[in-house]
Write a protein that holds these residues in place. Structure first.
Motif, PDB file in Angstrom:
ATOM      1  N   UNK A   1      32.765  42.419  54.597  1.00  0.00           N
ATOM      2  CA  UNK A   1      32.810  41.180  54.220  1.00  0.00           C
ATOM      3  C   UNK A   1      32.313  40.299  55.549  1.00  0.00           C
ATOM      4  N   UNK A   2      32.271  41.128  56.750  1.00  0.00           N
ATOM      5  CA  UNK A   2      32.170  40.248  57.951  1.00  0.00           C
ATOM      6  C   UNK A   2      30.950  40.891  58.592  1.00  0.00           C
TER       7      UNK A   2
ATOM      8  N   UNK B   1      38.365  46.350  37.513  1.00  0.00           N
ATOM      9  CA  UNK B   1      38.363  45.209  37.175  1.00  0.00           C
ATOM     10  C   UNK B   1      36.950  44.464  36.955  1.00  0.00           C
ATOM     11  N   UNK B   2      36.929  43.655  35.966  1.00  0.00           N
ATOM     12  CA  UNK B   2      35.479  42.953  35.809  1.00  0.00           C
ATOM     13  C   UNK B   2      34.762  42.493  37.008  1.00  0.00           C
ATOM     14  N   UNK B   3      33.513  42.459  36.906  1.00  0.00           N
ATOM     15  CA  UNK B   3      32.805  41.691  38.116  1.00  0.00           C
ATOM     16  C   UNK B   3      33.313  40.148  38.517  1.00  0.00           C
ATOM     17  N   UNK B   4      32.951  39.916  39.560  1.00  0.00           N
ATOM     18  CA  UNK B   4      33.507  38.306  39.951  1.00  0.00           C
ATOM     19  C   UNK B   4      33.352  37.263  39.050  1.00  0.00           C
TER      20      UNK B   4
ATOM     21  N   UNK C   1      31.945  39.039  46.006  1.00  0.00           N
ATOM     22  CA  UNK C   1      32.334  40.050  45.199  1.00  0.00           C
ATOM     23  C   UNK C   1      31.002  40.743  44.795  1.00  0.00           C
ATOM     24  N   UNK C   2      29.813  40.427  45.308  1.00  0.00           N
ATOM     25  CA  UNK C   2      28.401  40.944  44.685  1.00  0.00           C
ATOM     26  C   UNK C   2      27.855  41.769  45.827  1.00  0.00           C
TER      27      UNK C   2
ATOM     28  N   UNK D   1      33.083  46.114  43.814  1.00  0.00           N
ATOM     29  CA  UNK D   1      34.169  47.313  43.530  1.00  0.00           C
ATOM     30  C   UNK D   1      33.476  48.291  42.736  1.00  0.00           C
ATOM     31  N   UNK D   2      32.499  48.199  42.111  1.00  0.00           N
ATOM     32  CA  UNK D   2      31.895  49.411  41.670  1.00  0.00           C
ATOM     33  C   UNK D   2      31.068  50.469  42.613  1.00  0.00           C
TER      34      UNK D   2
END
Length: 632
Positions: A301-302, A519-522, A608-609, A625-626
């Motif tokens: 993320x950075x 968990x579901x996608x964002x 989140x993508x 997350x996948x």
């Protein structure tokens, strides 16, 4: 026993009795007439009651008509309406078979009674006239006898009187003889008159009046029999409708037993099932870290140049991804060009666009801003204002929209589209299926008509006297045009139906498989696949993609910003492996299978993508997350 023998002297009694019988017949007719009025009023009120509670909309347009409770209620109303029809039938039968028939018969009886009593009165008058003649002859005979006796006494006195002349004696004797002769004639006349009266009186009492009384008796008995039959018609008319009324009551009973609570629950599901997938879990937002975090090369993320993730990607109000221009030409928001693009979409007034890069923090799934720093945290190095204050200033012009249940119910102002995309997926699929079946029926009908016209044309060509084949050409052409039009519509609805079914299956699969996957996608939409970032350092020009409009939403949860810019060739910055299967059902995403190797084209910007490329070709976004990511 008859009236002529037993009641030979009760003429007035028979007259009163027969009049009473006719009055009773008229009273019964009046009673039945009022009874029919009551039945008609009852039936009218029942029909008005049924009309009041009968659904106004046709069954095909009324979703409530699919429930067994409503169907049973409508059936009961129909049975009550049929019951009212039977009451009307009872009233009609009573009016025709009782009122009209008995009223007509009563008039006939009155005429017959009048005729019989007129005949009896004439016989009485004749008898009384004979009796008067008898009395007259009797009085005349009596008078003549007295005068003859007086004349004889006068003649005898003169005959003994020595002073009387012979002429006076002779005259007295002649007068006595004349009076005696007149008395004899009166006697004979009286005897004849008496004999005639006795004969007439015997005929009157033993023949004429008994016959009249017997006729009156027969008339009265026929009237009583007819009246009894009228009494019977009252019950027979009721009994005639009893079987149908019993069927009505049986229908009401069947309707009551037809109520199926379980089936109604299933019908409610079929009517209002939207087909949407359930919302995913709300992600944890860490507020313990300040906005100016220490860059880490090991974090996806950075970016490697140390810029803040919040400056790389910023989310605006309503869950849309905003690119707020940076006057200083910073690369986090795309410079002044992105500022002008935001203004072109009328997202917010220009006075609310800062001359620096505020980069507000992302919104929560419920639409509210999430502070990215501690209350006392340091401000952004590019701004003299606190980021939360900047976000508050922006929120004054653009109100957040809550992703609540109310937003999923839709509004009455929803625009109805031809492909029923304004409906939820499940309802859209059903409506498309109905339209497709209807078009297929119309198409089959047109094809049958075309075949019939062709056969008719062949008959006309073989037998010209039956008709001109050329007269059928316009109809054949019109039928062919209709067939082509319907085929195109069938293809169109088939395509829409296939798309709707895929959406339903996708949502159903997501719902069923949620317990076996991460968990579901964002909640935010994936970035637009048409924009690229090069190694995370190029200008971020992504925009969220709007999902298909569906009934049950006041407005789209996401709104896309259509911006065009040149694509630059990009090379993978790493590779990754899919940990779970993902169906890329929305625009901008790509599907992947579990265990599939993918090329990493762009890191997660905090939404989140992650953008990846498949080996078979094709790029798109998948949930971070996948993936298991390995950078070059």
């Amino acid at each position: 026993m008859d009236w002529g023998t037993e009641l030979w002297d009760q003429f007035e009694v028979l007259e009163r009795h027969t009049q009473w019988g006719l009055d009773l017949l008229d009273r019964y007719v009046k009673f039945v007439k009022e009874r029919t009025e009551v039945e008609q009023a009852y039936a009218k009120q029942l029909r008005s009651l049924v009309k009041k509670y009968m659904p106004k909309r046709p069954a095909k347009d009324d979703p409530e008509s699919k429930f067994s409770q409503q169907q049973s209620f409508v059936q009961i109303l129909q049975e009550v309406n049929d019951f009212a029809g039977q009451r009307e039938l009872v009233a009609e039968n009573l009016s025709v078979r009782v009122c009209l028939e008995l009223a007509k018969y009563s008039q006939e009886m009155k005429q017959e009674r009048k005729m019989h009593f007129q005949e009896g009165r004439r016989a009485q008058q004749q008898l009384e006239s004979g009796f008067k003649q008898l009395e007259n002859s009797k009085r005349k005979f009596e008078r003549d006898c007295r005068e003859a006796e007086k004349a004889a006494q006068t003649a005898e006195r003169l005959d003994q009187d020595i002073n009387a002349t012979k002429a006076d004696v002779e005259k007295a004797k002649q007068q006595a003889h004349l009076r005696s002769h007149m008395a004899e004639e009166s006697k004979n006349e009286y005897a004849a008159q008496l004999q005639r009266f006795n004969r007439d009186q015997s005929h009157f009492y033993f023949s004429q009046m008994p016959q009249i009384f017997d006729k009156l008796q027969d008339m009265d008995e026929r009237r009583a029999t007819h009246l009894g039959a009228g009494y019977g018609l009252l019950s027979e008319t009721e009994l005639e409708v009893v079987p149908i009324i019993a069927k009505c009551l049986e229908g009401m009973k069947v309707a009551a037993e037809a109520v199926n609570a379980k089936n109604d629950s299933q019908v409610l599901i079929e009517l209002h099932k939207s087909g949407f997938a359930r919302p995913g879990d709300v992600e944890f937002e860490d507020f313990s870290q300040p906005m100016n975090r220490v860059p880490s090369d090991s974090s996806l993320g950075t970016p490697s140049d140390g810029r803040r993730l919040r400056e790389e990607t910023c989310f605006g109000v309503q869950g849309w991804k905003l690119d707020i221009g940076c006057k200083g030409g910073g690369k986090c928001c795309g410079g002044e060009g992105e500022r002008s693009s935001l203004l072109a979409h009328n997202l917010m007034p220009s006075r609310h666009l800062p001359d620096f890069c505020p980069c507000p923090p992302p919104l929560s799934p419920l639409g509210g801003p999430l502070p990215s720093a501690l209350p006392n945290g340091p401000p952004s190095p590019r701004s003299g204002l606190d980021p939360l204050a900047i976000l508050s200033e922006i929120s004054k012009s653009v109100k957040p929209r809550l992703a609540s249940f109310r937003s999923l119910r839709g509004s009455r102002g929803t625009v109805v589209t031809e492909d029923f995309s304004h409906l939820p997926p499940e309802q859209q699929r059903k409506r498309l299926q109905q339209q497709l079946e209807e078009r297929n029926r119309e198409l089959q009908k047109e094809m049958d008509q075309r075949e019939a016209l062709k056969k008719m044309k062949d008959v006309y060509e073989k037998t010209p006297q039956m008709g001109d084949p050329a007269s059928l050409e316009p109809r054949i052409t019109e039928t062919l045009n209709n067939i082509e039009r319907l085929k195109l519509e069938v293809q169109k609805y088939e395509a829409w139906l296939a798309e709707a079914e895929s959406r339903v299956l996708s949502n159903r699969g997501d719902t069923l498989g949620r317990h076996t996957r991460p968990p579901d996608p964002p909640a935010s939409a994936p970035p637009d696949s048409s924009s690229n970032s090069n190694n995370g350092s190029q200008e971020n020009k992504e925009s969220s993609e709007e999902p298909p409009s569906e009934e049950g939403q006041d407005a789209p949860i996401y709104t896309e910003f259509d911006e065009e810019f040149e694509e630059e060739p990009a090379s993978p910055i790493g590779h990754c492996v899919a940990i779970y299967h993902f169906e890329g059902s929305s625009e901008g995403t790509i599907s992947m299978a579990e265990g599939e190797d993918l090329s990493l084209m762009e890191e997660d910007k905090g939404d989140g993508w992650t953008r990846v490329r498949r080996k078979q070709g094709g790029e798109g976004y998948v949930p971070t997350s996948y993936l298991r990511v390995m950078l070059n």
